[in-house]
Design a protein around this motif. Structure first.
Motif, PDB file in Angstrom:
ATOM      1  N   VAL A 852       0.807  -1.220   0.000  1.00  0.00           N
ATOM      2  CA  VAL A 852       0.000   0.000   0.000  1.00  0.00           C
ATOM      3  C   VAL A 852       0.841   1.271   0.000  1.00  0.00           C
ATOM      4  N   ASN A 853       2.122   1.142  -0.264  1.00  0.00           N
ATOM      5  CA  ASN A 853       2.995   2.318  -0.280  1.00  0.00           C
ATOM      6  C   ASN A 853       3.018   3.049   1.057  1.00  0.00           C
ATOM      7  N   TYR A 867       2.043   6.261   8.779  1.00  0.00           N
ATOM      8  CA  TYR A 867       1.207   5.441   9.662  1.00  0.00           C
ATOM      9  C   TYR A 867      -0.233   5.383   9.165  1.00  0.00           C
ATOM     10  N   ASN A 868      -0.701   6.502   8.620  1.00  0.00           N
ATOM     11  CA  ASN A 868      -2.083   6.541   8.148  1.00  0.00           C
ATOM     12  C   ASN A 868      -2.327   5.556   7.030  1.00  0.00           C
ATOM     13  N   ARG A 869      -1.285   5.293   6.296  1.00  0.00           N
ATOM     14  CA  ARG A 869      -1.450   4.466   5.114  1.00  0.00           C
ATOM     15  C   ARG A 869      -1.243   2.990   5.458  1.00  0.00           C
ATOM     16  N   CYS A 870      -0.545   2.730   6.538  1.00  0.00           N
ATOM     17  CA  CYS A 870      -0.166   1.346   6.866  1.00  0.00           C
ATOM     18  C   CYS A 870      -1.395   0.525   7.213  1.00  0.00           C
ATOM     19  N   ILE A 871      -1.487  -0.668   6.609  1.00  0.00           N
ATOM     20  CA  ILE A 871      -2.579  -1.553   7.004  1.00  0.00           C
ATOM     21  C   ILE A 871      -2.061  -2.718   7.840  1.00  0.00           C
TER      22      ILE A 871
END
Lengths: 1065, 473
Positions: A852-853, A867-871
C-alpha cells in the motif's frame, strides 16, 4: 534575538492578584460558580484530584508564566497566570522552550536542559554548555520525565492512611517544631545529596536544634570508599579518578562505566577510545569482576574473579608492584594484610602489573565501592606506589558535613532517643539492612514524618506522608560531577501539590516555606558572591551552572602508616567449598529500587542480561550445572536465616560459585508498573556485609519463573565477521582497512543493478540533504541510554512484561549484545554491544514489498513510514534483514499495560491475553498523555513503526533554515545544527548523525574512516548507517592475548569456529 | 530408418478400460446423480454437517476476536511476522489448484477421465480459495483499511505499490477465484436445467430455474456453451500456473534466506497440484463410500490416475527440496547455509523446527513413493492414508518455509521462537469447518458429478456405438 516583552493582562484592582495553585483558584466561590455556568462538565473535573485536560491547560499556563522566558533570555521573578485561551505572546505554538536544570542523584547533579512544550516538560537533554554533560545524558535523566507524570505518585498528604491536606500537615509540623526544644529526640533521615542549599539548611537546623541527629542513608552508597579515603588520605577529602589521564586502567570490581559511573566517567573513558587513524593512542583497560558489566564488556582484558576474592586479587597485584617498586608504604600496607585465600592466574597478574608499572603516573587502579574499606586502602596504596596520586587520582574536598549512619540511627531509636523522625525521600523500610529490622524500629518511633515521592513501604509505616516534588517541579541547586555549582529550576507547578526537600528543611530551620527561588538565591549569593545579583542570577539560571565553579583539586597525600593500620587484622573471606558468594549489585535500570515504577526503565532490557521487567540471579553455566538449574529455574539462596527464592539466568563470563543479584526489585508497596517485578534481594543484606556475602547456600527448587528477554540468542553464530567487526590495535596498524574485507564482503562480487534508480544516483537533485549515521563500536559500551532517549523523543509505548516475553517490545533502537567465543563451552567469552536501529537503506527491502505504499523513500534519503497508510501486513518487517521494524500488535497506547495489577495475587503472568481483551479498559491516563512529544504521532494498533532518524527534528531544522534564508534559496541546514535523540544522549559519542551530502559534517568525516563498514553489504540494500569496527588494545604479553577477537574473524576453512557459548542463549 | 519403415505395422488396438463401468445407460446416470440431490437428507449428512458448521462458527468467532482485539492475540512477534496466517493461506490456495487443473488443463488435453470428478474438484477449489482468501484479509493489522490494496482512485491520491508481491497476490487470487467461479458455474448450467426439469417442489423448480438461465438444450445453446467452456478453460489454464507462481513471489522476491530463491514458482505449482489432488481424493473417497451408486462413475481407474499425478508431483516437490539444499550448499553463503542446514535440518542448532522439516520430508517425498505399486494406487485405504500424509505434509511445507526462515534470519540478536496461540489454532481448524460445511451443502444441493459430460464418455454417446449383443449386466 531581542528579548520579548510579556504583555500581561491588566490585573484587577481588587481581589487576589494571582493564584499559585489550582486549589487557590478553584476554591473561590465566584470561580466555582462561573465554572459551573460556563463548563458544566469541566466543573465536575475540577472537583477531583486528577489532572484533566482542562485544568492541565491552566496548570500549563501557570507554569509558562512562572517559567518566565526561554533558554535564550533571562527569567522574570514575577509570577503571573496567563490563561491559555488568551494565547501567550512569547510562546510560539508548537515550538518547545528550553530551560536548564539539573537532576539530583547520589553521585551529584546531572546538568540538563528540559524541553517543554506548552509548559509541560516532555524531554530531557544534557546541558550542552556544561563540561560534565556536553549534551549527553544517562538512562535515568532521560527517564526522569516519565517519573514526573507517574500516575502512581504520592498525590495527597496522608495522615495515618487518611487523606489530609497541606494546611494540616503544616500545622502538624508547627506543633512538632514548637515541641522540639533543643532538638533532642528530633532525627532526620535523608538521601545523599550535595546541594549547597541543603547543607546550608542543615547548618541552620543544627543551630536551631543542636541535639537533632542527621542521618544520610544510601543502600548503594560510597561509605566504604569514604572510610578508605579517610584512612589512606586523611579526612575531609575524597579521591576522584581522572580517567582520561590514564593510559592503563585496571578496574577491580569497579563498574565505572555502568552502575558505578555516570556520563562523566563514560566520556572520560571513551575520549581515550576514540580512534581516528592507525596512529591513535588508545588507553588499555584491564577488568577483574565477578559478572559481566558494561565495563567488562569494553575491556581489553577481563578476568573472572568472585567479588569476595577481589581483595586477594588486589593483594597479588600489590605483591607484584611492591616487588618491582620497593615502595615502602605499599609493602607496609600489603604485609599488614592477611594471606590471600585464593591463587590467581599468576601470569595475568604479573603481566598486567608490569603494564601498570610501565605507565607509572599514567596508570589507574580502580576498585569497586562495594569492596571492604581495607581492600580500597590497599588499592590506594597501589596507586600511590604507581605514582598516580595527583595525576590520575586527584583529591576533592568534601562539601557535605558528616552524617551518622542508619545503624547509628537505629541504635538511637533503640535507646529511645528519637521521638520525631523526619524521613525525606529514600525508602528505608524496603532497603535498610535486614539486621536493622527497620520497619519495626520505624514503627516504634512516636512520630514519623515522611516526605516521599510515592506512597511506598516506608510511607506505610509513617504517621505523615507528604508528597515530594519532582526536580522538574521545584527549585534547587547542587554540585555536578566536576564540583561545579548547578541550578535546578521548575518547569511546571507541582502536579499534585507537594513539598520539595528544601521546603521541608526550611520549615524546620525556622524559615518561611519558600514560594520561589529565595532559598537558592541566598546560597547563590554566598557561593558566587556576584557583584550584580540580578544579571548573575539570570545567567546562572540561563547557563544552568556557575561558570568556573568546578572544584579545584585538593592535595592528596597517601599515608602509609595510617593505611597499614587500617588494614591490619583485616582478613579476607575465603570461598568455602559448596558455599556461594552472593553479590548485590545496583541495577542499571531501576538503581536501588527508586525507579521501580518507571515503565521505560522497566522495559529497557538490562544492558548485559537483556532481561526486562525483572531481575534474576546471575550464575555461570558451570555453577548452574552444579546446582542443577537452567534458565528461568527458581533457586533458593540462603544467607544466615534468610532465604530468597529467585529466578536464575545463566550468565556467560560469570565467576564460578558466585551469584549476582540486582537490587531494587520485588517491591511490595509500589505503583502498578513496579508491582510484581523481580525478586527482593535486600533481605539478604546486613550491616556487616552490605554488598556481598560469602557462605551462602543455594539449591534448585525445581520450579521455574518466566523471565522476559528481548534477546533470546546470545551467540554470534560465526557471523561476527559480518556483523560486529573488530581487530586489535596492532592488526589495525598493519592493515588499516581490515574492516572493508571481512566476512561476506571479502568474497562478494560488486553489486550491480540492472535498474539504476535516478533519484538514488543523484539524490541531491531532489534535496540538498542526505541523512546518515555512524555508530562507533569502539566507544559504544552498550549502556542503553540511547534507547530511553529514543523512547522519550518518539512516544514509544511500553508493552509490559508479557508482550516483551512474546517478543513484541517496541524499541526503535536496541542494543544487541553478543557473547563471542571460538569455543562453544568457553566460560570466558568476549562481549560485544551493537546499537541497532533502522539502517535507512537506500534500496530498502521493506519499501518494495509494502502493498500500500506505506513505507517509502523520502527525497533526503529517509525510509519513512506513513502510519495513516499502513494496514499492517508485516511484510516489511519480515523482509527487513535488521529486524528493526516494530508492529503495534495491540493498541499499546490505548490500553493499560498493567491491567494485570487488577489481579495482584496472580503471579502466573503468562496465562493468557486477558489484559488485551475487549473488556479491558481503554485509554491512557491524562497525566501519561502529558509526557508525549507533540511533534510525534502516537501510533494506533495494527501499524508498523520504526526509527525515523527523528524526522520531526529534521523537519524542524529544515523549516527553521527555510525561514532564516528567506528567498536566497540556500536551504541547506547549517552543518551539524541538530542531531537525533540517540546521538544527542550518547555519553560515549558513539552515535553520530548528520548530512552525508555535506562534506563538512561530522558524519561525513566519520563515514570516510577506513574502519567503516555497512552491515550485510552483500544484500545491496545500501544502508545509510555505517558501523566503525571496534579496535581492541590488548597487551600482547598477556595470556590469551592472541585469541582476542578471534571469534569475530572469518571461519578458517570449514572448521567450526566462531560458535556460540551455551547454545541457545 | 529404412528398417523401421519396413517393420512398421499397425498395432493392435488395445481395449480401453471403460470410464463408466457396468455399461451404464444415460438414464441411469441422470437418475443416480440427481437422486443425491432429490432424496431426503440422509442422517449422516446432518451428523457431518452440524459439527462442521459448529467448527466453522468457532473459526468465525476467532476471526472476530482477532479483528476486535488486534493481531496480538496470535503468537506472532517482532521477528516472525507471518506464521499460521500465511501458512494457511498458501495451504488452502494450493489445494485450490487441483479443481481448475482437472477442469481446464485436462479438458484442453482431452483427458476424458476428468468428467466424473471435475465438478466436485472445482467446487472444492472454490471452497478452498474461499478459505484461503480469509487469511490475507484478516491477518493485516487494520482490516478496515484493507481496501487500500485496491487500485481505486481516492482522495489520498495514493495508488497501491505495484512492486509489491502482496499486491500481485491480490490480483492473482481474485482473478483466479472469479474465473474459477465462472468456469464452474458455466459447466453447471446444463445440469441445473436437468435438476429443474426433474424438480418436484415449486421452490426447487423456481431456484434451479433461475440458475439454469433458461437452458433448453438447443443446438444453438450447446454450441455457445461449448465455445464458452473452451474459452474459459483456455483462460483458466494459465491461471492454474500463475496463481501459485505469484503466491510464491511473496517469498521468492524477498531477501530472507530460505525465501529468496528462483526455484519457487515451479516448485510451488507442483506442490499445489500435489496437495490439491490429495485433497480431491480426501473428499471424494468418503463421498464414494457414502453414495455407492457413484461407484460406476468414480472408478478405481480415477483413483489410480490421480495417485499417479500425486506420485509425479510429489517427486517433483522432493526434487525441489533437494535442489534447495544443493543450492544452499553451492552458494557458499553462510546465511543460506544456516537456514537450510541448521534452521531446517537442525544441524548444529537448537533446531526449534527441525521436526517440522522432517515431517514435511516424510509426508511429501517418502509417503507418495508408495504409489509406484499399482495395488497401492487402487487400494482406497492406502490412497486415503497417503493423501492424509500429503495434506499434513503440504501444510508443514508452508510452515517450514515461512516460520523457520523468519525465526532465524540474519541477526542472531533478533532470533525468536514462535508458537501459535489458541486463536490461531482455532482459526485454522475453523477454516476446515467452513470448507467441509460448504462442500456438504454443495453435495446436498448441486449435482456433484457432471452428468452431461459423463454421458459423453459412455459408449452410448459414440455415434459408432453398437450395443453389444450379449448384455453385460
Amino acid at each position: 534575538m531581542s528579548k520579548r516583552i510579556l504583555q500581561h493582562p491588566t490585573e484587577p484592582a481588587t481581589g487576589r492578584k494571582y493564584w499559585r495553585s489550582l486549589g487557590q483558584l478553584g476554591d473561590t466561590p465566584e470561580f466555582r460558580g462561573w465554572l459551573t455556568r460556563e463548563f458544566p462538565q469541566g466543573a465536575a473535573e475540577m472537583q477531583g484530584g486528577e489532572v484533566s485536560r482542562r485544568n492541565f491547560l491552566q496548570l500549563m499556563g501557570a507554569s509558562m508564566a512562572l517559567a518566565g522566558l526561554s533558554f535564550a533570555g533571562c527569567r522574570r521573578p514575577e509570577k503571573h497566570l496567563v490563561p491559555f485561551t488568551r494565547g501567550v505572546e512569547w510562546s510560539i505554538p508548537g515550538k518547545p522552550i528550553f530551560y536548564t536544570t539539573a537532576r539530583p542523584s547520589r553521585r551529584g547533579y546531572a546538568p540538563l536542559v528540559a524541553v517543554t512544550h506548552d509548559g509541560r516538560p516532555t524531554k530531557i537533554e544534557g546541558n550542552p554548555q556544561h563540561p560534565v554533560s556536553k549534551g549527553a545524558t544517562d538512562m535515568h535523566s532521560q527517564s526522569s520525565v516519565l517519573d514526573l507524570y507517574d500516575t502512581d505518585r504520592a498525590r495527597f498528604f496522608v495522615k495515618k492512611g487518611e487523606k489530609s491536606d497541606a494546611a494540616a500537615f503544616e500545622k502538624a509540623l508547627d506543633g512538632l517544631i514548637g515541641a522540639a526544644g533543643d532538638g533532642a529526640g528530633l532525627a532526620f533521615l535523608l538521601e545523599k545529596n550535595n546541594s549547597p542549599t541543603r547543607e546550608r539548611l542543615h547548618g541552620e537546623i543544627a543551630k536551631k536544634f543542636p541535639k537533632a541527629s542527621w542521618t544520610v542513608y544510601e543502600p548503594l552508597g560510597t561509605e566504604l570508599a569514604d572510610e578508605a579515603a579517610a584512612a589512606a588520605f586523611g579526612g575531609g577529602v575524597a579521591a576522584v579518578p581522572v580517567i582520561d589521564k590514564a593510559d592503563v586502567i585496571m578496574s577491580l570490581d569497579c563498574d565505572f562505566l555502568g552502575v558505578e559511573g555516570d556520563v562523566n566517567t563514560i566520556r572520560e573513558f571513551s575520549a581515550r577510545r576514540k580512534v581516528t587513524g592507525p596512529g591513535s593512542k588508545m588507553n588499555r583497560l584491564y577488568v577483574a569482576e565477578n559478572r559481566y558489566t558494561v565495563t567488562g564488556g569494553i575491556a581489553d582484558h577481563r578476568v573472572r574473579v568472585p567479588a569476595s576474592q577481589i581483595g586477594a586479587f588486589a593483594l597479588a597485584l600489590a605483591a607484584e608492584i611492591a616487588t618491582a617498586t620497593k615502595d615502602a608504604a605499599l609493602v607496609q600496607t600489603a604485609t599488614a594484610f592477611g594471606t590471600p585465600a585464593m591463587q590467581f592466574n599468576a601470569e595475568w597478574v604479573k603481566v598486567s602489573a608490569e603494564d601498570l608499572l610501565k605507565n607509572k603516573g599514567a596508570s589507574l587502579v580502580l576498585v569497586g565501592s562495594r569492596q571492604p574499606a581495607a581492600v580500597q586502602v590497599l588499592v590506594a596504596a597501589i596507586n600511590a606506589a604507581l605514582g598516580n596520586i595527583g595525576k590520575t587520582i586527584v583529591g576533592r574536598k568534601l562539601t557535605e558535613k558528616p552524617a551518622q549512619s542508619i545503624a547509628e540511627l537505629s541504635k538511637d531509636i533503640d535507646d529511645k532517643k528519637v521521638k520525631t523522625l523526619v524521613i525525606v525521600g529514600g525508602n528505608p523500610v524496603y532497603n535498610a539492612p535486614e539486621d536493622l529490622k527497620w520497619a519495626d524500629r520505624q514503627k516504634s518511633v512516636e512520630m514519623v514524618v515522611r516526605l516521599g515521592y510515592y506512597e511506598d513501604e516506608t510511607a506505610a509505616h509513617a504517621h505523615w506522608n507528604a508528597p515530594l516534588t519532582h526536580y522538574l517541579e521545584s527549585w534547587g541547586d547542587g554540585l555536578a560531577a566536576d564540583g561545579s555549582y548547578v541550578s535546578v529550576q521548575p518547569m511546571i507547578l507541582p502536579l499534585f501539590g507537594g513539598w520539595s526537600e528544601l521546603d521541608l528543611l526550611a520549615k524546620f530551620a525556622g524559615l518561611l516555606k519558600p514560594t520561589g527561588p529565595e532559598l537558592i538565591q541566598e546560597t547563590f549569593k554566598a557561593l558566587a558572591k556576584p557583584t550584580e545579583f540580578v544579571g548573575a542570577w539570570a545567567k546562572f539560571l540561563h547557563d544552568g551552572f556557575l561558570a568556573d565553579s568546578a572544584a579545584k583539586p585538593e592535595a592528596l597525600k597517601f599515608d602509609g602508616a595510617a593505611a597499614a593500620k587500617a588494614v591490619t587484622g583485616k582478613s579476607l573471606a575465603a570461598l568455602a567449598e559448596g558455599a556461594y558468594e552472593v553479590v548485590f549489585t545496583g541495577c542499571a535500570k531501576v538503581d536501588d529500587g527508586r525507579f521501580t515504577n518507571n515503565g521505560w526503565l522497566q522495559e529497557i532490557p538490562d544492558p548485559i542480561t537483556k532481561i526486562a521487567w525483572d531481575n534474576a540471579a546471575l550464575i555461570s553455566p558451570a555453577t548452574a550445572k552444579k546446582l542443577g538449574v537452567e534458565d528461568n529455574g527458581l533457586i533458593a539462596i540462603t544467607v544466615g536465616n534468610n532465604t530468597l527464592t529467585v529466578a536464575a539466568i545463566l550468565a556467560p563470563g560469570h565467576a564460578e560459585n558466585s551469584i549476582s543479584i540486582a537490587l531494587g526489585y520485588g517491591r511490595t508497596v509500589v505503583g502498578q508498573v513496579g508491582a510484581h517485578t523481580g525478586f527482593n534481594a535486600y533481605p539478604l543484606r546486613t550491616t556487616t556485609s552490605p554488598y556481598f556475602v560469602t557462605g551462602a547456600t543455594a539449591k534448585a527448587t525445581g520450579k521455574s519463573y518466566k523471565l522476559a528477554l528481548t534477546q533470546e540468542h546470545w551467540a554470534l553464530e560465526g557471523r561476527g565477521s559480518d556483523l560486529t567487526r573488530e581487530a586489535t590495535l596492532e592488526e589495525y596498524k598493519a592493515k588499516p582497512d581490515f574492516a572493508k574485507k571481512m566476512g561476506m564482503d571479502a568474497h562478494i562480487p560488486p553489486n550491480v543493478s540492472l535498474y539504476t534508480n535516478p533519484p538514488l544516483n543523484k539524490p541531491e537533485s531532489l534535496d540538498p540533504h542526505a541523512w546518515g549515521m555512524v555508530v562507533d563500536l569502539n566507544t559504544c559500551i552498550g549502556c542503553s541510554a540511547c534507547m530511553v532517549a529514543c523512547q522519550s523523543e518518539n512516544n514509544i509505548p511500553i508493552v509490559g512484561k508479557e508482550q516483551v516475553a512474546e517478543g513484541r517490545e517496541m524499541h526503535w533502537i536496541r542494543t544487541d549484545r553478543y557473547f563471542a567465543s571460538t569455543d562453544k563451552n568457553d566460560a570466558d567469552p568476549e562481549m560485544v554491544s551493537q546499537p541497532m536501529m533502522c539502517q535507512h537503506c537506500e534500496n530498502a527491502p521493506c519499501e518494495t514489498v509494502c502493498p500500500v505504499n506505506a513505507t517509502v523513500h523520502s527525497e533526503d534519503g529517509l525510509n519513512v513510514m506513513a502510519y495513516n497508510r499502513c494496514i499492517g501486513t508485516r511484510y516489511c518487517a519480515n523482509n527487513c534483514p535488521f529486524k528493526v521494524r516494530r508492529f503495534n500488535f495491540f493498541d499499546y497506547n490505548e490500553r493499560n499495560v498493567h491491567g494485570r495489577a487488577k489481579n495482584p495475587d496472580d503471579r502466573k503472568l503468562f496465562t493468557g491475553l486477558y489484559e488485551w481483551n475487549l473488556t479491558s479498559e481503554r485509554g491512557a491516563e491524562d497525566v501519561t498523555k502529558m509526557s508525549k512529544n507533540p511533534n510525534v504521532t502516537v501510533r494506533m494498533r495494527g501499524v508498523m513503526e520504526k526509527c525515523t532518524f527523528c524526522v520531526q527534528r529534521i523537519q524542524e531544522a529544515k523549516i527553521a533554515t527555510k525561514v532564516a534564508v528567506r528567498d536566497s534559496g540556500d536551504v541547506r541546514i547549517p552543518t551539524d545544527a541538530f542531531t537525533t535523540a540517540c546521538a544527542q544522549a550518547c555519553p560515549a559519542d558513539a552515535i553520530t548523525f548528520g548530512d552525508i551530502n555535506n562534506p563538512e559534517s561530522a558524519v561525513s568525516k566519520l563515514k570516510a574512516s577506513e574502519r567503516g563498514y555497512r552491515l550485510l553489504e552483500y544484500l545491496n540494500v545500501g544502508s545509510r548507517v555505517t558501523y566503525l569496527a571496534r579496535i581492541r588494545n590488548p597487551n600482547t604479553e598477556m595470556p590469551g592475548a592472541k585469541d582476542i577477537g578471534k571469534a569475530v574473524r572469518p571461519k578458517q576453512g570449514h572448521k567450526k569456529a566462531g560458535h556460540e557459548t551455551g547454545g541457545k542463549h | 530408418m529404412a528398417e523401421s519403415a519396413v517393420t512398421l505395422t499397425t498395432p493392435k488396438e488395445l481395449e480401453r478400460v471403460p470410464l463408466v463401468t457396468n455399461d451404464r445407460k444415460h438414464t441411469w446416470i441422470t437418475d443416480k446423480v440427481s437422486s443425491i440431490v432429490e432424496e431426503r437428507t440422509p442422517l449422516w449428512w446432518w451428523v457431518a454437517f452440524l459439527p462442521c458448521s459448529l467448527i466453522a462458527m468457532i473459526g468465525l468467532f476467532c476471526i472476530g476476536y482477532q479483528i476486535s482485539n488486534g493481531v496480538g492475540v496470535w503468537g506472532e512477534n517482532k521477528t516472525v511476522g507471518w506464521a499460521w496466517d500465511i501458512t494457511n493461506f498458501v495451504f488452502w490456495i494450493g489445494i485450490g489448484h487441483a479443481g481448475t487443473l482437472i477442469s481446464a488443463i485436462l479438458f484442453l488435453t482431452r483427458q476424458k477421465w476428468r468428467t466424473s470428478i471435475n465438478r466436485a474438484a472445482e467446487a472444492m477449489t472454490l471452497f478452498a480459495v474461499v478459505c484461503a482468501g480469509i487469511f490475507p484479509g484478516i491477518h493485516v493489522g487494520r482490516v478496515w483499511m484493507a481496501w487500500f490494496l485496491a487500485p481505486i482512485p481516492n482522495a489520498n491520491g495514493i495508488w497501491p505499490n505495484f512492486r509489491s508481491p502482496l499486491l500481485w497476490d491480490v490480483f492473482a487470487v481474485s482473478t483466479y477465484f472469479t474465473v474459477s467461479v465462472l468456469f464452474w458455474y458455466t459447466g453447471l448450467v446444463p445440469d441445473l436445467a436437468t435438476l429443474r426439469d426433474r424438480a418436484k417442489s415449486r421452490v426447487a423448480k423456481y431456484l434451479y430455474g433461475i440458475f439454469a438461465l433458461g437452458w433448453r438444450g438447443s443446438n444453438r445453446q450447446w454450441r455457445h456453451y461449448e465455445m464458452a467452456y473452451l474459452l474459459l478453460a483456455g483462460l483458466s489454464t494459465p491461471l492454474v500456473l500463475s496463481v501459485h507462481s505469484v503466491v510464491s513471489f511473496d517469498f521468492a522476491t524477498s531477501i530472507v534466506p530460505g525465501w529468496h530463491t528462483t526455484i519457487f514458482p515451479p516448485y510451488f505449482v507442483a506442490g499445489a497440484i500435489f496437495g490439491g489432488f490429495a485433497m480431491v481424493l480426501t473428499i471424494l473417497l468418503p463421498a464414494r463410500l457414502l453414495y455407492p451408486q457413484l461407484d460406476d462413475l468414480v472408478t478405481r481407474q480415477h483413483v489410480d490416475k490421480m495417485s499417479k499425478i500425486i506420485l509425479l508431483t510429489g517427486t517433483i516437490v522432493g526434487y525441489a527440496y533437494l535442489t534447495e539444499l544443493f543450492m544452499a550448499y553451492y552458494s557458499g553463503n553462510p546465511f543460506e547455509k544456516f537456514t537450510f542446514f541448521s534452521a531446517r535440518m537442525g544441524i548444529d542448532n537448537p533446531g526449534w523446527y527441525a521436526w517440522a522439516y522432517y515431517v514435511m520430508m516424510f509426508c511429501n517425498v517418502i509417503s507418495p513413493q508408495l504409489f509406484w505399486i499399482k495395488s497401492m494406487r487402487t487400494n482406497y485405504i492406502a490412497v486415503m492414508t497417503v493423501c492424509m500424509f500429503v495434506n499434513v505434509g503440504m501444510w508443514f511445507e508452508r510452515f517450514v518455509i515461512i516460520v523457520t526462515s523468519l525465526a532465524q534470519d540474519f541477526l542472531p540478536s533478533s532470533w525468536r521462537h514462535y508458537s501459535p496461540s489458541w486463536v490461531e489454532i482455532w482459526t485454522f481448524v475453523g477454516t476446515f469447518g467452513i470448507f467441509l460445511s460448504l462442500f456438504l451443502l454443495f453435495m446436498r444441493f448441486l449435482p456433484m458429478i457432471c452428468m452431461f459430460e459423463v454421458k459423453l464418455v459412455t459408449p452410448e454417446a459414440d455415434p459408432h456405438h453398437e450395443p453389444k449383443k450379449e448384455g453385460q449386466h
